[in-house]
Design a protein around this motif. Sequence first.
Motif, short mmCIF file in Angstrom:
data_model
loop_
_atom_site.label_atom_id
_atom_site.label_comp_id
_atom_site.label_asym_id
_atom_site.label_seq_id
_atom_site.Cartn_x
_atom_site.Cartn_y
_atom_site.Cartn_z
N GLU A 46 -22.24 -12.54 -13.57
CA GLU A 46 -21.35 -12.13 -12.49
C GLU A 46 -22.11 -11.70 -11.24
O GLU A 46 -21.52 -11.55 -10.17
CB GLU A 46 -20.48 -10.96 -12.96
N LEU A 47 -23.42 -11.50 -11.34
CA LEU A 47 -24.19 -10.98 -10.21
C LEU A 47 -24.23 -11.94 -9.02
O LEU A 47 -23.91 -11.55 -7.90
CB LEU A 47 -25.61 -10.63 -10.65
N ALA A 48 -24.61 -13.19 -9.24
CA ALA A 48 -24.72 -14.14 -8.13
C ALA A 48 -23.38 -14.36 -7.43
O ALA A 48 -23.31 -14.28 -6.20
CB ALA A 48 -25.31 -15.46 -8.62
N PRO A 49 -22.28 -14.61 -8.16
CA PRO A 49 -21.00 -14.78 -7.47
C PRO A 49 -20.57 -13.52 -6.70
O PRO A 49 -20.01 -13.63 -5.61
CB PRO A 49 -20.00 -15.09 -8.59
N LEU A 50 -20.87 -12.36 -7.25
CA LEU A 50 -20.52 -11.11 -6.56
C LEU A 50 -21.28 -10.98 -5.25
O LEU A 50 -20.70 -10.68 -4.21
CB LEU A 50 -20.80 -9.90 -7.46
N LEU A 51 -22.59 -11.23 -5.28
CA LEU A 51 -23.39 -11.11 -4.06
C LEU A 51 -22.99 -12.14 -3.01
O LEU A 51 -22.95 -11.84 -1.81
CB LEU A 51 -24.88 -11.22 -4.40
N VAL A 52 -22.66 -13.35 -3.43
CA VAL A 52 -22.20 -14.37 -2.48
C VAL A 52 -20.86 -13.96 -1.88
O VAL A 52 -20.63 -14.09 -0.67
CB VAL A 52 -22.11 -15.76 -3.17
#
Length: 149
Positions: free
Chosen positions: A84-90
Amino acid sequence: GDIAALETAIFTPWCHGPFMTGGNGGYASAPATPLPALRRELYAADALRPPEGCTCGCLLSCTAEESNYWLVQCNSFTDPRSPELAPLLVAIEYITALEGPFWRKIRGKGHAYSYGISHDLEAGKLTFSLHQATNPVAAYEAAGAIVQK
């Protein structure tokens, strides 16, 4: 002017008052142990946090300031390998970008001058902030609508 020619009586008003003492040339001596400006209960990170499972909060007001400043925080994940980290940061970068959705719906409508969303991976906190908000409730609702979309 010659500052050395000034009489010492001119400095008398600055040598008295609640923070000055007479025995140290007009200056207050430092306390043996420093005292905190506020009690720990007033500045602890969890002082205003509601208990787990409670959906209440705390609103502080200050009549000396015309703007409002909000910080809304919730728990998040702490695993750096989380999918979930990459989609959250994007998503955070997209909605908070210049001329992005927050810019148009919050700043563009005059609800707040500045806004932000940040994720603290180490603490496991997701934070939404409003700065110099003239209408924080409308700004919060607009942000909620954008995020839910």
